[in-house]
Enzyme design. Structure first.
Site, short mmCIF file in Angstrom:
data_model
loop_
_atom_site.label_atom_id
_atom_site.label_comp_id
_atom_site.label_asym_id
_atom_site.label_seq_id
_atom_site.Cartn_x
_atom_site.Cartn_y
_atom_site.Cartn_z
N SER A 140 0.85 -1.18 0.00
CA SER A 140 0.00 0.00 0.00
C SER A 140 0.89 1.24 0.00
CB SER A 140 -0.89 0.01 1.25
OG SER A 140 -1.51 1.26 1.44
N TYR A 153 -2.03 -0.92 10.41
CA TYR A 153 -2.13 -1.18 8.97
C TYR A 153 -0.89 -0.66 8.23
CZ TYR A 153 -3.82 -1.12 4.17
OH TYR A 153 -3.94 -1.31 2.80
#
Length: 258
Positions: A140, A153
């Site tokens: 990401s 995350y």
């Protein structure tokens, strides 16, 4: 040079929707047989019915459950199915101040975003190397800087990025193509779980753009260890490298506070 996926068999996790489902569609279009893995069996069956001209194996599985990857590998051995490609796409994010997060939810997040990626990569690595296949781990943009309110995350995706780039270095002369793929905000169900606030107002791109970027990168004669999706995002990463860690944390804190 375009990779010929005919005769390949690619395992895609998180294949029930979004980026994973689009990987399945595009790989099938290129001739790859598929193993589709996710929790939602009905979604996988519907996708399998959509894909024509290739062999599709549906294996519903909760990758956060103890022994899940071992059981998945055993089932593939039982069916005499060898894996030549692996797309570790399954994952989710949580949003909010770390002090307010539920610890069990965080354990599950770490199990799926980190542990499953490592275990699946290790379990099928010999088969991937033997086939001179592909290994794609979905990271990401959050991997490139600290992300206040998405602390776990962001850290998990930083792990995936570093882990995958290391595997790229270890296997770049063995014929295995390894890629860490870093999408930005994408039009998927991710924000249904993490919450709309997690997008920080960023424009979302369709999953087709993300998958096209990955496959086009793998088609290169000498692919890089990682790629971020979108020129603007790649520019942002380059500019972010000019900041020290303190500055990066402050800037990202201001972004996620909005």
């Amino acid at each position: 040079m375009t990779i010929d996926y005919r005769g390949a068999r690619v395992l895609v996790t998180g294949a029930s929707a979004g980026i994973g489902a689009q990987f399945a569609r595009e790989l099938a279009r290129r001739g790859a047989d598929l193993v589709l893995v996710a929790r939602r069996a009905d979604r996988l069956e519907a996708l399998a019915a959509e894909l024509k001209g290739v062999e599709v194996t549906v294996l519903p599985c909760d990758l956060t459950a103890p022994g899940a990857v071992e059981g998945l590998a055993a089932e593939l051995r039982r069916r005499d199915l060898k894996i030549t490609g692996l797309v570790n796409n399954a994952g989710f994010g949580t949003y909010g101040p770390f002090a307010e997060e539920d610890v069990e939810r965080l354990r599950t997040e770490i199990a799926l975003d980190i542990s499953a990626v490592v275990e699946l990569s290790k379990t099928f690595l010999d088969e991937l190397v033997e086939a001179k296949g592909v290994l794609v781990n979905v990271a990401s943009l959050a991997a490139y800087h600290p992300v206040p309110k998405m602390a776990v995350y962001g850290a998990a995706k930083a792990f995936v990025l570093s882990f995958t780039e290391a595997l790229w270095s270890e296997h770049r002369k063995a014929g295995l193509k390894v890629l860490a793929l870093s999408p930005g905000a994408t039009s998927t169900e991710f924000f249904d779980v993490a919450g709309e606030e997690a997008s920080a107002g960023a424009r979302r791109v369709p999953p087709e753009v993300v998958v096209e970027t990955a496959l086009r990168t793998l088609d290169r004669r000498n692919p890089p260890p990682s790629i971020a999706v979108g020129r603007a995002n790649r520019l942002m990463i380059s500019m972010g490298r000019l900041l020290n860690r303190r500055q990066a944390a402050v800037v990202m804190g201001a972004v996620t506070a909005t």
